[in-house]
Design an enzyme around this catalytic site. Structure first.
Site, short mmCIF file in Angstrom:
data_model
loop_
_atom_site.label_atom_id
_atom_site.label_comp_id
_atom_site.label_asym_id
_atom_site.label_seq_id
_atom_site.Cartn_x
_atom_site.Cartn_y
_atom_site.Cartn_z
N ASP A 99 0.86 -1.18 0.00
CA ASP A 99 0.00 0.00 0.00
C ASP A 99 0.90 1.23 0.00
OD1 ASP A 99 -2.08 1.84 0.51
OD2 ASP A 99 -3.16 0.36 1.71
N HIS A 122 -11.05 -1.47 4.68
CA HIS A 122 -10.76 -1.11 6.07
C HIS A 122 -11.35 0.24 6.45
CE1 HIS A 122 -7.96 0.95 3.54
NE2 HIS A 122 -7.59 1.71 4.55
N ASP A 123 -11.96 0.95 5.50
CA ASP A 123 -12.59 2.24 5.80
C ASP A 123 -14.11 2.14 5.82
OD1 ASP A 123 -10.08 3.56 5.76
OD2 ASP A 123 -10.23 3.98 3.61
N GLU A 159 -6.55 4.36 -5.45
CA GLU A 159 -7.76 4.74 -4.71
C GLU A 159 -8.18 6.12 -5.19
OE1 GLU A 159 -9.39 5.21 -0.13
OE2 GLU A 159 -7.49 6.07 -0.70
N ASP A 195 -2.78 4.83 -2.26
CA ASP A 195 -3.69 5.57 -1.40
C ASP A 195 -4.02 6.95 -1.97
OD1 ASP A 195 -4.92 5.52 1.33
OD2 ASP A 195 -3.69 7.30 1.63
#
Ligand code: TEU
Length: 540
Positions: free
Chosen positions: A102, A317-318, A245, A203
């Site tokens: 990531d 995870h968000d 993302e 990200d």
């Protein structure tokens, strides 16, 4: 097993997302780690996934659970060592599984050496690695707000300047306008490529071209230029999987990001569907009729077919857990988890499974003192300050908070769900006595085996990868059904996304079809049971 040397191997892949802090602890410190992941590779191989995306494991003070990196080239000691990472890459590879790292290229931690140097003075060579504006203590350059609450500008009295941070003050944004910053990041990415990773998740990558003076973060003026350069200087041509993302992506932008010429990314995470049930902020609930969701999915499926590539996900995870959000985490937990899985995995794109999704893990309505997430903690404070009662604020956090997804993986019914022999950094969901991997593996009717079968089917029938998309019964408020045609095959996916029986007539084209998968035994025909789902195939 996929051969990652094949062109576009990732179009046939299923990727599993790991939140390393909460996956498996190996040394009893209560925090998941790399040796813990290695110890669970056989489980992941049994599920059948082709790659693992690890949320950040780099050195970090953990203000935002690793999305605040203080050294991109070091593994945080909490997770292990560089040798552990090499062992993970090797051991995963031996099982046909690639590792995705990531990359947080939009910002660093305020403890990163670059930022500490930058604070030393305006003429320090690292000062220009970040975004500064002159000002006065009581007068930020403009009113931009940080995603986690409060202003996006923080005052540094010693310098008489503000720095910009889209997220927490501990996450200063890098200045992508500075070519030295870009070159440092590219060199770091090349170093990880040399370690043999299979790809990267990037990200908030659509924010790197920001212009804070214009109050623009996503889709800024130089974004596409920076993305093309990033590709050229690093993973372009290396046959890796890359997923950016991009909260700000619409279909047209996603087409450019994932263009088949490979000039930017393999695909992006877009969030259109994930925003449909919220109002002005994620803390405001909004009803989402099923047709709205279906039509949005259809637009993306058709919009990228043949000219781009979708990523498919219900969770990360968000986000809150999908069974709690759009399924039923009570009576129909197992059935709704399966129906949602079928609805998603029949689509075109690369599916992502977030740890525990394959068990039907649920939200965790913990009291305020058990919240760990910086966003939720700040939101509680801000919602209360805006006049919400304690109960209202907590209800919003229980519905949408990120900690829902971050509770430890539930491996067994034993102490701390088999996650750790110590005290877990975050409380284990008490429902692990019922919902856990050991129980799922022992029960052929579990959600786990539906996911395993879906992954296997995608490998076996090319229509999953190649087929186009036609939405059936768009206005039906219970049934999500669609047909995929391609590679000489037609695939029908049907899912009753409601807790009531629903009428559904099998289209003539599928009268003589084979049932590839059925979540509740042989379909009855004409009427779907609550949360029933099935896949049908015909071959020409
Ligand atoms: O998330 C991007 C992001 O914008 C989220 O903060 C999102 O807006 C929020 O969860 C919804 O309210 C990425 C990471 O996935 C997230 O975990 C990080 O906190 C964030 O970037 C900052 O790096």
């Amino acid at each position: 097993m996929l051969d990652r040397k094949d062109k576009d191997w990732w179009k046939r892949a299923v990727i599993y997302q790991i939140y390393p802090k909460s996956f498996q602890d190996s040394n009893g410190d209560g925090v998941g780690d790399l040796p813990g992941i290695i110890s669970r590779l056989d489980y992941l191989q049994a599920l059948g996934v082709d790659a693992l995306w690890l949320c950040p494991v780099f050195a970090s003070p953990q203000a935002d659970n690793g999305y605040d990196i203080s050294d991109y080239r070091a593994i945080d000691p909490m997770f292990g060592t560089m040798e552990d990472m090499r062992a993970l890459i090797r051991e995963a590879d031996a099982r046909g599984i690639g590792i995705l790292l990531d990359l947080v290229l939009n910002h660093t931690s305020d403890r990163h050496r670059w930022f500490r140097e930058a604070l030393k003075g305006r003429d320090n060579p690292f000062h220009d690695y970040y975004i500064w504006r002159d000002g006065r203590p009581d007068m930020p350059p403009n009113g931009m707000k940080a995603t986690f609450g409060g202003p996006a500008w923080t005052w540094v009295p010693e310098l008489g300047q503000y720095y910009f941070h889209q997220f927490a003050p501990q996450q200063p944004d890098l200045n992508w306008e500075n070519p030295a910053v870009r070159q440092e990041l590219y060199a770091m990415i090349r170093a990880w490529m040399a370690e043999g990773v299979a790809g990267f998740r990037l990200d908030v990558i659509d924010q790197i071209g920001k212009d804070p003076d214009l109050q623009v973060t996503a889709n800024g003026p130089r974004l596409m230029e920076f993305l093309r350069e990033l590709n050229r200087e690093t993973f372009g041509g290396a046959n890796l999987v890359t997923v950016g993302e991009a909260w700000g992506a619409d279909v047209a932008r996603a087409r450019r990001y994932s263009a088949p010429d490979g000039s930017i990314f393999s695909m992006v995470f877009q969030f259109e569907q994930m925003l449909l049930d919220q109002g002005d902020s994620k803390w405001e609930a909004k009803p989402m009729p099923l047709p709205v969701l279906k039509k949005s999915i259809a637009r993306w499926q058709q919009g990228l077919h043949g000219c781009g590539w979708n990523s498919l996900f219900w969770n990360n995870h968000d986000l809150p857990r999908i069974v709690s959000r759009w399924g039923d985490d009570g009576e129909y937990r197992v059935q709704s988890a399966k129906a949602l899985a079928v609805a998603l995995h029949g689509l075109q794109g690369t599916p992502y499974i977030y740890q525990g999704e394959e068990l039907g893990m649920t939200n965790a309505p913990y009291p305020a003192e058990d919240l760990r997430d910086i966003e939720s903690r700040n939101a509680y404070r801000d919602l209360r300050a805006a006049g919400r009662t304690d109960a209202e604020a907590m209800a919003a956090i229980h519905r949408m908070g990120r900690d829902n997804a971050r509770t430890p993986m539930q491996w067994s019914a034993g102490a701390n769900a088999g996650f750790t022999a110590g005290t877990p950094w975050m409380r284990v969901n008490p429902n692990h006595v019922e919902i856990n991997a050991e129980a799922a593996l022992a029960d052929l009717d579990s959600v786990f085996y539906t996911y395993r079968d879906l992954i296997a089917l995608r490998k076996r029938y090319p229509v999953f990868v190649q087929g186009d998309f036609t939405l059936l019964c768009p206005d039906d408020g219970q049934v999500f059904a669609y047909v995929r045609r391609g590679a000489g095959q037609s695939l029908l996916a049907v899912a009753n996304l409601s807790g009531r029986p629903a009428a559904f007539a099998l289209p003539d084209e599928f009268a003589a079809s084979r049932v590839l998968l059925a979540t509740q035994g042989p379909p009855a025909g004409g009427l779907l049971r609550p949360w029933e789902a099935a896949l049908y195939l015909t071959e020409q």
